[in-house]
Each structure stands twice: as C-alpha cells, then as structure tokens.
Design a protein around this motif. Structure first.
Motif, PDB file in Angstrom:
ATOM      1  N   PRO B 127       0.810  -1.232   0.000  1.00  0.00           N
ATOM      2  CA  PRO B 127       0.000   0.000   0.000  1.00  0.00           C
ATOM      3  C   PRO B 127       0.842   1.280   0.000  1.00  0.00           C
ATOM      4  CG  PRO B 127      -0.214  -1.203   2.077  1.00  0.00           C
ATOM      5  CD  PRO B 127       0.598  -2.066   1.174  1.00  0.00           C
ATOM      6  N   ASP B 128       2.111   1.205   0.432  1.00  0.00           N
ATOM      7  CA  ASP B 128       2.949   2.411   0.446  1.00  0.00           C
ATOM      8  C   ASP B 128       3.493   2.746  -0.935  1.00  0.00           C
ATOM      9  OD1 ASP B 128       2.524   2.547   3.129  1.00  0.00           O
ATOM     10  OD2 ASP B 128       4.249   1.258   3.579  1.00  0.00           O
ATOM     11  N   ALA B 129       3.718   1.721  -1.740  1.00  0.00           N
ATOM     12  CA  ALA B 129       4.253   1.962  -3.082  1.00  0.00           C
ATOM     13  C   ALA B 129       3.394   1.203  -4.073  1.00  0.00           C
ATOM     14  CB  ALA B 129       5.708   1.491  -3.157  1.00  0.00           C
ATOM     15  N   ARG B 130       2.266   1.805  -4.418  1.00  0.00           N
ATOM     16  CA  ARG B 130       1.342   1.104  -5.308  1.00  0.00           C
ATOM     17  C   ARG B 130       1.760   1.267  -6.753  1.00  0.00           C
ATOM     18  NH1 ARG B 130      -4.766   2.362  -3.935  1.00  0.00           N
ATOM     19  NH2 ARG B 130      -5.059   0.603  -5.310  1.00  0.00           N
ATOM     20  N   GLY B 131       1.571   0.211  -7.490  1.00  0.00           N
ATOM     21  CA  GLY B 131       1.861   0.277  -8.917  1.00  0.00           C
ATOM     22  C   GLY B 131       0.601   0.614  -9.691  1.00  0.00           C
ATOM     23  N   ALA B 132       0.765   0.860 -10.974  1.00  0.00           N
ATOM     24  CA  ALA B 132      -0.379   1.135 -11.835  1.00  0.00           C
ATOM     25  C   ALA B 132      -0.483   0.020 -12.858  1.00  0.00           C
ATOM     26  CB  ALA B 132      -0.211   2.472 -12.539  1.00  0.00           C
ATOM     27  N   VAL B 133      -1.718  -0.332 -13.165  1.00  0.00           N
ATOM     28  CA  VAL B 133      -1.969  -1.363 -14.177  1.00  0.00           C
ATOM     29  C   VAL B 133      -2.190  -0.671 -15.508  1.00  0.00           C
ATOM     30  CG1 VAL B 133      -3.533  -3.186 -14.900  1.00  0.00           C
ATOM     31  CG2 VAL B 133      -2.962  -2.920 -12.492  1.00  0.00           C
ATOM     32  N   ALA B 134      -1.373  -1.015 -16.494  1.00  0.00           N
ATOM     33  CA  ALA B 134      -1.521  -0.428 -17.825  1.00  0.00           C
ATOM     34  C   ALA B 134      -1.995  -1.502 -18.785  1.00  0.00           C
ATOM     35  CB  ALA B 134      -0.196   0.151 -18.296  1.00  0.00           C
ATOM     36  N   VAL B 135      -3.081  -1.212 -19.487  1.00  0.00           N
ATOM     37  CA  VAL B 135      -3.597  -2.153 -20.478  1.00  0.00           C
ATOM     38  C   VAL B 135      -3.070  -1.734 -21.844  1.00  0.00           C
ATOM     39  CG1 VAL B 135      -5.682  -2.935 -21.631  1.00  0.00           C
ATOM     40  CG2 VAL B 135      -5.626  -2.769 -19.173  1.00  0.00           C
ATOM     41  N   VAL B 136      -2.443  -2.669 -22.543  1.00  0.00           N
ATOM     42  CA  VAL B 136      -1.915  -2.391 -23.876  1.00  0.00           C
ATOM     43  C   VAL B 136      -2.860  -3.007 -24.893  1.00  0.00           C
ATOM     44  CG1 VAL B 136       0.049  -2.667 -25.408  1.00  0.00           C
ATOM     45  CG2 VAL B 136       0.418  -2.500 -22.964  1.00  0.00           C
ATOM     46  N   THR B 137      -3.408  -2.173 -25.775  1.00  0.00           N
ATOM     47  CA  THR B 137      -4.334  -2.700 -26.784  1.00  0.00           C
ATOM     48  C   THR B 137      -3.840  -2.325 -28.169  1.00  0.00           C
ATOM     49  OG1 THR B 137      -5.654  -0.690 -26.702  1.00  0.00           O
ATOM     50  CG2 THR B 137      -6.343  -2.494 -25.286  1.00  0.00           C
TER      51      THR B 137
END
Lengths: 274, 445
Positions: B127-137
């Motif tokens: 929770p301190d270093a959250r990542g981001a989810v990237a969708v590649v289309t």
C-alpha cells in the motif's frame, strides 16, 4: 458452402527436394505415465510425411536410456530408417544444442510439436530456435497445403474449428496443433530395425529448472460464485435462485413463418449466419 | 411571475384531510400521490403509514416488503450504485504492470478480466508503493476497461490479421519506453500465448507459462512465488515469478468493486517500423502473409468445438429437411440420444452427458424435449433456441427462445427466410456494383 479444406494435394514442386527436420521428443502417456511418442510431435512427423518430395530427418535432443529409446522407436516405426540423436543429460537446455545443429544443417523447414509432454513444457523451444536462427515462425498448424518457390502455404488452426491460410517464407519453423491429422500407427518391424545415430554435442545445463520444485499437478480450486449484493433481498434472491431457466421468450400459437422470423433475427444478432 | 412560489393553503388543507372528497386528486396534483415519505417543513422526514402498500383484490391492504413495489426506486438505486463504485486514482505509480489482453471480438474476455485481477493483485500488494496497471491494446481500448481495473491505457495502432512481428515490435517499443515491472499475457493458443512467447524469446527473458496461482514471497527477486502447470498439464512447477507471465484463466478474481482512471498513455518515441532481415535462399516475399480465414465445412468441425449446432431429437420426422436446413444455415449437426439410438444420426454426433459436451455459442434444439443428460451436455451454450410441439418440456424452460410448433414447418420456413435474405443481399450487392460502375462511367465522361 463448399468444403475448401481437403487433404494436401500431391503436386510436383519445382524445388528438387525439400529438406525437412522434424523435432521429436519423448512423450508421456496421460494415464499410465509411460514414455510414448509425444502426440503433437507425432502429428508433426505425419505432416512432414504428407509433403511430396520432402526428405525428412527426425531429430531428438535429450537423454537416451531404455525408456526413451522405446518411445523414440515409435517414431521410427512411422517409416524412417534412422533418427538423429543429440544426446544430452537429463535437465539440460536442449535449445542450445538444437540451435547449433540446425545452423549447421540449414534445413528449409523445421516442424515441431507445440509443447513437450515432459519437463517444463513451456512451448518455448520453437520460439527460441526461431529467434536464434532469425527465421519466421508459425504456430498452431493444422495442415501444410503446398510448398513451392521457397514459400509454404499452411493452414493455421483457430479456435472453434476455424482455419486461417498463411504464406510463410522458407526457411521457417512451424509448430503443430492438435487439430493436425492424427499420426499413423507405428509399425513394429521398422521400429525395431531403425537406428538411432548419436551425435556428440556439448550439453548446457539448465540451472533454473533444477532450482524449481516439480510436483504432480494439484486439482485447481473451483471458482465459487460470489454474490456481491447490496441488500438482503438481493442476497436472498441470489441464494434462492434456480440454477437456470426462466427469462426465455416462448412463442406459442404462431405461424411457422413468424417463428422462423424470430429465430432468424436471433441468429443474425448472434452473427452465426454467414 | 411564475418564478414566485405561491402556496395554496386550501389545497394544503385538503391534502392533510384524508376524509376530504378531493383528497386524492389534490395529493396527485401536489405530486405526493404515492409517496409515503416526504421531507417536512422543519427538515424532518414525515411518514404516512396509511399510504404504504396497495389495495388487494378483496379490499384488504397488502404491503409488499420485497421491494418489487418500488421497482422504479430500486432500479434507480441500483443504477446509482453502478455509477458510485469507488474511483481509484494512482497519480504517482511506483511501477507499472502491463497487461496485453486478447480482446477477441474487441471485448475483454473473461480470461482478460481474470488477468487484470491478477495485475491489480501485483500492483496493490504494497500500500505504500502502489503500482499502476496499464492495459496495452492494438486499436482502441474497450469502454469498460476502467471498471475492469486499468489505471492506464496504452492504445497502439490497430493490427489486423496475423501479424505477430508487427505486434512484437510495438510491444518492444512499450518495453523500451516504460520498462514495466511485470508483463502479463493470457496463455491462450493464438493470442497472448503466441505473442508472449515471441516476446520472451526477443527479450531473452525466461517466462512462466500456464501460471495459475501467485503467493507473496519476500525472498523471490520480484517478491512473488508462483505455481504453474507444466509437462502438458500433468505437473505443477513452483518457482519464483519472472517478469513475463502467461497465465491461465481463473488465475485471480476479476475486479468488480472499484473503478479506475484508465488514463491514456502515449509512446513518445513514436511507433517503430518492422524490419525483416533477408533469409537465405534469395526469395523476395514477406515473412508471413495472411491470406484470411478459410470457409470450413461445418460437418467436419468437431462437435465439442463447433460454434453453431443444429440438433435433432425424437420430434424430427423429416430428416432430409433437417439435413438441408443444417446445410443452408451452415450449422454443425448434432443429435439427442433417441435420434442416435434409432439410427437416424451417427453416434459421434450425440450431444449430452453420454455423448459430447458441447460449447456452442448458439444451439438450436429441434424436437428435443430436454432430458437432464442432454441439458447437462449443453450447459455452457450461450443461446439456446428450441423448436418443439410441447410447451411444457424442459428444453423450452432452458431455451432463450422457444417456438412452439411443428419442427418441419418451422425449419422449412427458416430455410426459406435465410435463402430469401441471402438472395436480397446478393441483389443489393450487385446493384451497388452497378451503381459504382455507373458513377465511374459518369466520372469518365
């Protein structure tokens, strides 16, 4: 709709002899666990045999012992005099040895099964070879229709029994899907008479594989139907709902034409009519 | 003038007086007809217990507390709940998890959603270093990608047909520019499975294939231990999770409770070109050329993987008409056990628990009453159409569309309908063609 897919036509190609390498591995019977011809590899060999004017060489890279010999002789029984063996100890990375050998031989077409039935079985071998040799790769073949002028016309198996026609420039690597024609039976006599010619090659140990834990496959947990309801009423409805049924449209007392029209509309909406 | 709010004390008095003959009229006029609750002048909620419920058939007041009565209100509440899913924004992600969904038919499949759930699991672990989810289309991203759990969307150029080299080069550009911590692809035959393996070979990464479970493990290089299927599904491999992951369906729970930002990300370096090095042999041809999909004889498609099945049962008398209908519709033929036992259809066409379990998208049951074994066999089918004489049979209950009538008559009407529609299409196409030639002729003139 005329059936467009037929058995590959036997047509004399202009290239004198097509040099084909079929990569074969030791399979594993799904029930007894005994060694056997790997199903997909055997289908690949069958595809190679169906090519006219092709000279096919069977190549196996891996360990050689009593069990694997029995399995490899299964391929010889499909009508081959010999099999080239790149002997490697168990737990080694065969892509290195195979890559070197293929660079030496320079075949026109390499046929392999999609994935192995033993070991990691990741299906990476063909991709690693294609990357190393710099050749095109086509995955999931159902048939090879024609090879001429250095270009192969192949049928790729799509989901739901559909097929796609591709042209690949040779030399190329292709992998075989389970939609390809089943392999012929292995004959006992040729299997006994055939020879395994061993070539000495350097082995490259697969360090990562030896550090992993392998265990018999556990049954995967079934996904539970999770009800995310805001109110008690929704939760009750979800719990008390029948498994299926209801909500369907019933047309009674209609003429056949009206019924046909309704069915036609649904089929059209679903896009299954071509 | 109309802006001045005017009170009518008389009407208010009538509205308060339930015994007044004009009481209901006035209530309706004031817009409080059916309301049993309203906000009073002091801000208190006032309730009228007498306005609850409705008059039953025998003049007895019935109160339905199941919520059906306030259907409108309940629907509104549900709609607002869908909108009011908590929105999650990650402005400064510590790292990126890229997901390359298959998107068969331009929609996120169930497999893709599971994969996005797995991506969220990886991104939100700390929770301190959250990542981001990237969708590649490849092409435009679907609209519901925010509800599936995507923080970022990288929409690359659309790639049609089978062009793995082009897709691979585009993904390599994403890798160079964003250097994501994890790459997730569905391990499905021709889509993600193929692309992911190509990518692994190109990047020199050793991927995990057939992953179905991840467990947090601080000692592993990326902080995760995973379980993957190996050796044609007969072995489980426990290993530290690598960067490149090809996961099976149901590897994680899909996202359903939150909405995410789905901010578009652009490639700043621009899109690269594919280079196809010359191969030995001196043939000048593209590496792989897609000649398009081939029409397949539906009779040759295995029943278990057929998309569209026309199935016959005991109610079929006109077998020539049935075969003709299957041919015209382009459907694979199936049969119930009775039809097979009576010798009208071969054994390998039998659908049901004792025959083949089918997964068709559309299943048309002609004259099949729906024994439980048969219904088991068609459980995964999406749309079931039933043509039957008996309106009370189980197949009609299961069907999405049931036509009650004589099977032969309905089938022949359907065949005629399809043929006439095809004839019309052919006619419009030819008229289009003639129109264009007319135009060309005029242009030439």
């Amino acid at each position: 709709m005329p059936p467009d897919i037929q058995a590959p036509k036997r047509r004399a190609s202009t290239t004198p002899v097509l040099d084909v390498v079929a990569l074969v591995s030791v399979g594993r019977h799904p029930v007894t666990g005994r060694g056997r011809r790997a199903d997909l590899d055997a289908r690949g060999v069958e595809l190679a045999l169906s090519l006219p004017e092709a000279q096919t060489r069977l190549v196996h890279a891996g360990r050689y012992d009593a069990d694997s010999e029995q399995a490899l002789r299964g391929y010889l029984g499909m009508g081959f005099k010999d099999l080239t063996l790149l002997e490697q100890p168990a737990g080694s990375d065969v892509s290195v040895a195979l890559g070197e050998a293929l660079e030496d031989w320079g075949p026109q077409l390499v046929i392999a099964g999609e994935r192995a039935e033993q070991g990691e079985g990741s299906g990476m071998l063909a991709y690693l070879l294609a990357e190393r040799l710099g050749w095109p790769l086509v995955q999931g073949l159902a048939a090879i229709e024609e090879v001429s002028q250095g270009v192969a016309t192949v049928l790729q198996a799509l989901p739901r029994g559909q097929r796609r026609r591709l042209k690949v420039r040779l030399p190329a690597i292709v992998t075989v899907d389970s939609a390809a024609p089943a392999a012929r039976q292995s004959a006992f006599g040729p299997a006994r008479r055939g020879e395994c010619q061993s070539l000495t090659v350097d082995a490259c140990k697969d360090e990562a594989l030896s550090s992993w834990t392998m265990q018999p496959a556990r049954k995967r947990p079934k996904r539970l139907k999770i009800v995310k309801a805001a109110s008690a009423r929704d939760r009750f409805k979800a719990a008390a709902a029948k498994a299926e049924g209801g909500g369907g449209q019933v047309l009674s007392d209609v003429t056949p034409d009206e019924g046909a029209e309704a069915i036609y509309k649904l089929l059209k909406d679903e896009g299954v009519l071509r | 003038m109309s802006e001045i709010l005017r009170r009518d004390p008389r009407k208010e008095w009538i509205a308060r007086n339930r015994l007044h003959p004009k009481h209901l009229e006035v209530l309706a006029e004031l817009g409080r007809g059916a309301a049993s609750e309203w906000m009073g002048p002091q801000g208190l909620v006032r309730k009228n217990p007498h306005a609850v419920g409705f008059m039953g058939p025998h003049g007895i007041r019935r109160i339905d507390r199941s919520g059906v009565q306030q259907g409108q209100g309940a629907g509104g509440a549900r709609a607002s709940a869908a909108v009011s899913k908590p929105r999650v924004e990650i402005d400064e992600p510590a790292f990126l998890v890229t997901v390359v969904p298959d998107m068969g038919g331009g929609r996120l499949s169930g497999h893709d959603r599971d994969l996005l759930g797995l991506a969220r699991q990886l991104a939100d672990a700390d929770p301190d270093a959250r990542g981001a989810v990237a969708v590649v289309t490849f092409g435009a991203a679907p609209e519901d990608v925010d509800e599936a759990g995507a923080d970022r969307v990288i929409a690359l150029e659309a790639v049609e047909g089978f062009a793995p080299e082009r897709r691979l080069v585009l993904l390599e550009a994403v890798e160079r520019e964003f250097a994501p911590r994890h790459w997730l692809l569905p391990d499905s035959g021709l889509g993600g499975g193929d692309l992911g393996r190509r990518m692994a070979a190109r990047l020199g990464e050793r991927p995990v294939t057939g992953l179905w479970q991840v467990i947090e493990d601080p000692e592993a290089p990326l902080g995760w231990q995973c379980t993957a299927r190996g050796a044609a599904g007969s072995k489980d491999i426990l290993r530290p999770m690598p960067r490149l992951v090809m996961a099976l369906a149901e590897c994680a729970e899909p996202i359903s409770e939150t909405r995410h930002a789905a901010t578009p990300l652009m490639l700043e370096a621009g899109l690269p070109e594919v280079s196809e090095p010359a191969l030995p042999g001196g043939v000048d041809a593209p590496w792989i050329e897609d000649l398009g999909q081939v029409p397949v004889d539906p009779a040759g498609v295995a029943l278990s993987e057929a998309e569209f099945i026309l199935s016959a049962g005991n109610g079929v008398r006109d077998w020539d008409g049935f075969h003709e209908a299957a041919k015209v519709l382009g459907a694979t033929e199936g049969a119930s056990r009775v039809a097979v036992d009576d010798g009208y259809m071969p054994r390998d066409r039998q659908v049901g628990a004792t025959g083949t379990w089918v997964t068709a998208r559309v299943y048309v049951a002609v004259g099949i009453s729906g024994a439980i074994q048969h219904l088991q066999g068609i459980q995964p089918c999406e749309k079931v159409i039933s043509i039957n004489m008996d309106a009370g049979c189980d197949m009609v209950k299961r069907a999405d569309l049931a036509v009650i009538g004589d099977a032969a008559a309905v089938l022949s009407a359907l065949v005629a309908r399809v043929q006439s529609a095809r004839g019309q299409e052919g006619a419009t196409e030819s008229s289009d063609a003639s129109a264009t030639t007319d135009k060309e002729a005029r242009n030439a003139a």
